[in-house]
Design an enzyme around this catalytic site. Structure first.
Site, mmCIF file in Angstrom:
data_model
loop_
_atom_site.group_PDB
_atom_site.id
_atom_site.type_symbol
_atom_site.label_atom_id
_atom_site.label_comp_id
_atom_site.label_asym_id
_atom_site.label_seq_id
_atom_site.Cartn_x
_atom_site.Cartn_y
_atom_site.Cartn_z
ATOM 1 N N CYS A 132 -4.706 -18.849 3.604
ATOM 2 C CA CYS A 132 -5.335 -18.799 2.282
ATOM 3 C C CYS A 132 -6.616 -19.617 2.210
ATOM 4 C CB CYS A 132 -4.349 -19.291 1.225
ATOM 5 S SG CYS A 132 -3.980 -21.045 1.369
ATOM 6 N N CYS B 11 -0.726 -22.149 1.212
ATOM 7 C CA CYS B 11 0.326 -21.406 1.913
ATOM 8 C C CYS B 11 0.994 -22.199 3.030
ATOM 9 C CB CYS B 11 -0.246 -20.114 2.478
ATOM 10 S SG CYS B 11 -1.364 -20.366 3.875
ATOM 11 N N SER C 1 -5.817 -38.096 -2.126
ATOM 12 C CA SER C 1 -5.801 -39.545 -2.360
ATOM 13 C C SER C 1 -5.641 -39.828 -3.849
ATOM 14 C CB SER C 1 -7.116 -40.152 -1.869
ATOM 15 O OG SER C 1 -8.178 -39.655 -2.668
ATOM 16 N N HIS D 10 -7.666 -38.073 -6.878
ATOM 17 C CA HIS D 10 -6.878 -37.478 -7.971
ATOM 18 C C HIS D 10 -7.399 -37.991 -9.314
ATOM 19 C CE1 HIS D 10 -3.037 -35.700 -9.439
ATOM 20 N NE2 HIS D 10 -3.198 -36.604 -10.388
ATOM 21 N N GLN E 42 -0.768 -0.490 9.169
ATOM 22 C CA GLN E 42 0.510 0.210 9.337
ATOM 23 C C GLN E 42 0.284 1.642 9.774
ATOM 24 O OE1 GLN E 42 1.605 -1.334 5.191
ATOM 25 N NE2 GLN E 42 3.506 -0.459 5.940
ATOM 26 N N PHE F 99 4.070 -4.365 4.218
ATOM 27 C CA PHE F 99 4.812 -3.895 3.033
ATOM 28 C C PHE F 99 4.143 -2.745 2.295
ATOM 29 C CE2 PHE F 99 5.271 -8.565 3.420
ATOM 30 C CZ PHE F 99 6.540 -8.583 3.957
ATOM 31 N N PHE G 161 7.492 2.097 -2.899
ATOM 32 C CA PHE G 161 6.786 3.314 -3.309
ATOM 33 C C PHE G 161 7.102 3.692 -4.751
ATOM 34 C CE2 PHE G 161 4.948 7.517 -2.305
ATOM 35 C CZ PHE G 161 3.912 7.098 -1.502
ATOM 36 N N GLY H 180 10.683 3.616 10.053
ATOM 37 C CA GLY H 180 9.978 3.336 11.304
ATOM 38 C C GLY H 180 10.913 3.225 12.485
ATOM 39 N N GLU I 296 12.707 -1.569 2.365
ATOM 40 C CA GLU I 296 12.125 -1.447 1.035
ATOM 41 C C GLU I 296 13.141 -1.583 -0.087
ATOM 42 O OE1 GLU I 296 8.704 1.601 0.855
ATOM 43 O OE2 GLU I 296 10.330 2.446 2.011
#
Ligand SMILES: Cc1cc2nc3c(=O)[nH]c(=O)nc-3n(C[C@H](O)[C@H](O)[C@H](O)COP(=O)(O)OP(=O)(O)OC[C@H]3O[C@@H](n4cnc5c(N)ncnc54)[C@H](O)[C@@H]3O)c2cc1C
Ligand code: FES
Length: 1092
Positions: free
Chosen positions: A19, A24, A176, A180, A564, A593, A709, A864, A1032
């Site tokens: 990110c 993350c 720190s 802050h 994908q 996904f 979907f 898959g 899914e």
């Protein structure tokens, strides 16, 4: 920043970049400094300046362990216990745990959970060095508090309360105290408490030293109360609290941990000794304006008042007047934030009453401050601290391995993900980890900044003057078609805009600093201005990068891409090249996904055009905010229903109208809206059913069919109807579900025959588990029937031709390639090694590539594994036919003998395999045909502390991987239905573009008791090895948390005698929950607003 140093200067790629803003944890490393208190700390390398590392040592995942020479126990346990899926952020988790273990050899469970959430020295107990990081501050306070008299520690305890939830451990280890305080942003939670606690800042500059108060004026940035130029904070003096003080800290965020607060507050009161008369009062709020605000005037007016209900009412009115939030206030959630102002005040009122009562009871000699009547049970319940316990997971499944199954046959065994170890050591190579080639260029996008505009001109001259800029790529540089790909749903997708631009974020050109002159046109942003969106979520994918290598010889092009759907990224039309000149390579993809089906085409094409124009390899990685801006999200969904039902809850007829916000291009909504019709039936049989789907074009980025979907939307819609029927008939929800559920062998509304036996088995099993009937409120049980794959054979032809390729080498080792792409779902691990009857160690699965599998379709629709496994099965059977005569001649020989002999006899040891795909041929108009290969069933029951899931997974190929998929999908569903809210400005600009504004589930969101149970003895004759696709479908089961919350809200409304026909929208966030409860505070705020 440190992260880039690793990759560019010392060529270490184990530390990942997700990110770039500390949200993350994928980039976590360990920083070690000589400090007697804390020696090692985890830190986000994406935010860590290299210059701050003087005297420090940095440990990356490579140092912790690697396949050669040895992996660390943490890495081994994580991999072997199936603790990774796509593995992209796993090295970050390893580093967090490693840093924890270096400091605490035997950490408690709480410490482990805290570690996974996400310079200085102390002078004495109360003066904290400004460079001290927040984690150090916490550790210091934790040691200090037990040693001090309790009355002195009230402010420290308030600090500790916030320091448990403030950001993640990596951030607490970096931020720190001085930073802050000085940044003073309204969400800096320690500042209101520091201020009410009368903290003092010790400052120094070349002019000398001085002290100032950290008070409301300092926090508001008033010049007379501020630091002077060149002054720095050396330390912060946080005084002891006094005997007569009451100090409390409050925060409310989207999520329990690692989320910036929506509103935070610090409150302090001092009473005249022995009385309940207010002598001093301070109340500060953060999260309301751009700085922290003080309710100074209100507090002054309340001095001299007694601490009672009348005072509270007056205080609420005064605070609402003083801390004014206009309806258009920055940060939205205006009514909710006003409600929080007064509900924090109420809680403080109760805490003081309860606290003084306690003192009076336990230390009568103190006679302070006053003794109130004992609090009622109802009021006491408002004082409870919401603190989740340690999450416990139970996984129950039947091993199908019968005693006759050869030991090398992996089918049905919980085998570790084949990349598990590489995930934990950081050695898995994602696109971003590929080393740059000579002359490689980087590419950045220039996107549209207005929702609906017309480009009048593009002037790149300024950009071209910037040092380092080589070129600017616009629509004019596309040699072939600029859009109109073969896919129906990409029809109106233009890769590089040249005329009209239809949403913020649409790509105009590649590279930087281009002047664009616009002519404004009227934007349309919502489905209907008056319709509020039922759904408003996007998906999150951490890894999304593309690298394109252009080879000039013979006009070949190699594309390394995170997708994908490899065929889709073949950039034929755009470059006027033949498919056989474009080689797409997919080694492993960090999560997808559904979000990486169509969008990668867009990016690959732009990179291809740039490579074609410049003659250089081009590397292209989207930053997180760009990714969120361009790639769209789940289709926002709005549904209307009319339902006819009997008194016993039986639904006789339904008319469903569904609207999806498709955004500015067709993208996937053309295929998504017809899918709604078969999906919407879910588990209930409705004799007379009318479903109408509408796709709405708006000036927002187009959307994508993320996991399920459109089933997550359709399913929630139908279950919402069930709840409405239950409310109208006053019947328990589960009874209405049961009476309407398909029974035995049935035809669905679209005439598909199926047997509901396993659905009922799941249902009954799940009803038994949490002792369902003993729970009165805040509980929901949700069934699920989900179709596998797509309702068109074309899409199932993942293996339409040449879909697997197996080479046996002369030493007996085997290379398997197939059309499925490894997205972390374990497809390579699950491939059918059974067929060759050799140990797993002989087999290697390499990248997926268009050089080996020429026309694969999507790795999607939960099919898959089974479809590619059929192709591998086919190729293995062909190879066995080649080897059969050799084996017959030497039945006691080994595999190596047969291969060696085969080689001598010039037997082909390579073959391709093929699976045509499932036949589905439903005709939407005549409603005839076969829509889906088969259905999956599952049931989930959620209540406040736990979730039980019962799934019909039949004979799973790999239970460890499948259960991981079920758990992961469920938690992702919880995020969709309760957290992941997205906002646009009235001008169509997306405001939620990163982890600070868009919250996904964290470790604290895992149910405390999480049980996944796979239904035993269930078979599926259609799929390979009697398995069923997972992935899914389980996502929808996360809606049981949504409905459990709805049930709890309904109970709260019932207690207050409010109407029960409320419809909560998804995501059911803390704000929506609070507003739906419609309690005294929301009522007070509405009344106050109406008087303004
Ligand atoms: C991902 C993330 C999540 C967060 N979550 C939360 C949260 O939930 N709650 C919360 O309250 N906060 C949160 N924060 C903010 C965090 O607590 C820190 O306040 C913030 O990172 C600033 O600290 P820093 O050390 O990075 O300051 P810096 O960015 O280094 O400094 C900020 C400013 O202060 C100045 N400065 C620093 N030290 C001194 C000094 N001694 N004297 C004078 N000037 C100085 C700097 O020059 C700079 O202008 C979060 C931050 C991030 C990145
Ligand atoms: S990449 Fe550093 S925290 Fe996400």
């Amino acid at each position: 920043m440190l992260k880039f140093f690793f990759f560019n200067a010392v060529h270490l790629s184990g530390t990942k970049y997700g990110c770039g803003v500390g949200g993350c944890g994928a980039c976590t490393v360990m920083i070690s400094t000589y400090d007697p208190v804390t020696k090692h700390r985890p830190a986000n390398s994406c935010l860590f300046p290299i210059c701050s590392l003087h005297g420090a040592a940095v440990t990356t995942v490579e140092e912790v362990g690697s396949i050669k020479p040895r992996i660390h126990t943490i890495q081994e346990r994580l991999a072997k216990c199936n603790g990774s899926q796509c593995g992209f952020c796993t090295p970050g988790k390893v580093m967090s745990i490693y840093a924890l273990l270096r400091n605490h050899a035997e950490p408690s469970m709480e410490k482990i959970i805290a570690a996974l959430d996400g310079r200085f020295q102390t002078v004495n107990w109360l003066v904290i060095g400004a460079a001290c990081c927040l984690a150090q501050l916490r550790d210091i306070l934790m040691k200090a508090v037990p040693k001090l008299a309790e009355e002195k520690t009230k402010i420290y305890q308030a600090f500790l309360q916030h320091l448990r939830t403030l950001a993640g451990e990596q951030m607490r280890s970096m931020a720190s105290l001085g930073g802050h305080i000085v940044s003073r942003a309204s969400t800096r939670e320690l500042n209101p408490i520091s201020s009410v606690g009368k903290s003092v800042l010790n400052l120094a500059s070349e002019d000398g030293k001085r002290q100032i108060l950290l008070n409301d004026q300092f926090l508001a940035g008033c010049e007379h109360a501020d630091l002077k130029a060149k002054e720095v904070i050396v330390s912060v003096l946080i005084p002891y609290s006094m005997k007569d003080d009451f100090i409390s800290a409050f925060r409310q965020a989207e999520s329990q941990k690692n989320a910036l607060s929506i509103v935070n507050s610090g409150m302090r009161i001092l009473f005249s000794p022995g009385t309940d008369t207010i002598v001093d009062l301070s109340i500060l709020y953060g999260g309301i304006g751009s700085t922290i605000l003080s309710a100074r005037k209100s507090c002054e007016k309340l001095i001299g008042r007694q601490w009672n209900d009348q005072m509270l009412n007056e205080a609420c009115r005064l605070v609402l007047e003083e801390i004014f939030l206009p309806p258009s206030a920055l940060g939205r959630k205006v009514e909710y934030r006003r409600t929080l102002l007064v509900s924090f005040l109420f809680r403080f009122y109760l805490e003081v009453l309860h606290g003084s009562d306690n003192i009076a009871l336990t230390s009568p000699s103190l006679q302070y401050p006053f003794r109130c009547a004992e609090l009622s049970q109802e009021k006491m319940s408002a004082l409870g601290m919401l603190q989740s316990g340690i999450a416990q997971g139970v996984q129950i499944y039947q091993l199908r391995c019968v005693c006759r199954q050869p030991p090398q046959d992996p089918v049905g065994r919980p085998i570790m993900h084949q990349s598990g170890i590489k995930h934990t050591t950081g050695e898995e190579v994602y696109i971003d980890d590929i080393r740059p080639v000579d002359g490689e260029l980087s590419l950045a996008l220039v996107t549209n900044i207005k929702a609906h505009t017309k480009i009048m001109s593009i002037n790149a001259s300024e950009a071209l003057q910037v040092p380092g800029v080589v070129d600017v790529v616009t629509a004019r540089d596309v040699p072939g078609e600029n859009g109109k790909d073969e896919q129906a749903y990409a029809e109106d997708k233009v890769f590089l805009a040249s005329g009209g631009v239809v949403c913020v974020g649409q790509i105009i050109c590649a590279v930087v600093a281009v002047k664009i002159v616009y002519e404004d046109l009227e934007p349309i942003l919502t489905i209907e201005v008056t319709i509020c969106l039922l759904f408003n979520n996007r998906f999150r994918i951490l890894e999304l990068e593309y690298l394109l290598d252009h080879r000039r010889e013979d006009k070949e092009m190699d594309v390394y891409v995170s997708t994908q759907h490899a065929t889709d990224v073949q950039v034929k039309q755009t470059l006027n090249l033949q498919y056989n000149k474009i080689m797409c390579h997919m080694k492993c993809v960090g999560g997808a996904f559904g979000g990486k089906i169509t969008k990668p085409l867009l990016f690959a094409v732009i990179a291809a055009v740039a490579a074609n124009k410049t003659g250089h390899a081009v590397c292209f990685a989207l930053e997180r905010n760009m990714d969120m801006l361009i790639t769209g999200r789940w289709h926002p969904f709005f549904g209307k229903y009319k339902v006819g039902f009997m008194n016993d809850g039986r639904i006789r007829a339904a008319d469903f109208q569904c609207y999806i916000n498709g955004g500015c291009t067709k993208d996937e909504f053309e295929s998504v809206s017809p899918s709604l019709i078969p999906l919407i039936g879910q588990c209930i049989y409705i004799l007379n059913l009318l479903v109408r789907g509408h796709a709405c074009k708006t000036n927002l980025p187009s959307n994508t069919a993320f996991r399920g979907f459109e089933f997550p939307q359709a399913g929630l819609f139908v279950e919402t109807c069930i709840v409405a029927v239950a409310t109208q008939t006053d019947l328990p929800h589960e009874k209405v579900r049961e009476i309407n559920m398909y029974k035995r062998v049935n035809l669905t509304s679209f005439k598909e025959k199926f047997d509901a036996e396993n659905l009922w088995k799941c249902w009954e099993e799940c009803l038994d588990k949490p002792d369902y009937y003993s729970k009165k409120k805040g509980i929901a049980i949700i069934p699920m029937k989900f179709s596998v794959g797509f309702n068109a054979t074309y899409f199932h032809q993942v293996t339409s031709s040449n879909q697997s390729l197996v080479h046996i080498y002369i030493d007996g080792s085997v290379l398997v390639t197939h059309g499925g792409i490894e997205l972390g779902q374990g497809i390579h691990t699950k491939m059918s090694h059974r067929e060759l009857k050799i140990p797993l160690s002989y087999i290697h699965l390499c990248e997926t590539s268009t050089t080996t599998v020429t026309s694969g379709k999507y790795t999607a629709g939960s099919t898959g594994t089974e479809i590619n496994a059929r192709a591998v099965q086919d190729v293995c059977q062909i190879l066995w036919k080649h080897l059969d005569p050799i084996q017959r001649d030497n039945p006691n020989g080994k595999w190596e003998d047969w291969i060696s002999e085969g080689h001598k006899q010039s037997t082909s040891l390579s073959a391709t395999g093929y699976f045509k795909g499932y036949v589905t041929n439903m005709n939407q108009d005549t409603e005839k045909g076969h829509a889906f290969p088969y259905f999956r069933f599952g049931v989930s029951c959620s209540e406040n502390i736990g979730t039980d899931i019962v799934m019909d997974a039949c004979f799973t190929i790999n239970p460890a991987i499948d259960i991981g998929q079920i758990e992961g999908a469920f938690i992702q569903g919880v995020g969709l239905y309760t957290l992941e809210e997205i906002f646009f400005s009235p001008e169509g600009e997306q405001l939620t573009l990163g982890p600070d504004t868009y919250k996904i589930p964290a470790i604290c969101d895992i149910p405390e008791q999480f049980c996944v149970y796979l239904l035993p003895n269930s078979c599926n004759s259609i799929a390979i090895y009697s398995s069923k696709g997972v992935g899914e479908a389980r996502f929808f089961l996360g809606s049981s948390v949504f409905f459990a919350i709805q049930d709890a809200v309904a109970a709260a409304r019932k207690e207050r005698g409010l109407p029960m026909d409320f419809t909560p929208n998804s995501p059911l966030t803390v704000e929506r929950i609070c507003m739906a409860c419609d309690d005294v505070f929301t009522e007070m705020v509405r009344l106050f607003s109406s008087l303004l």
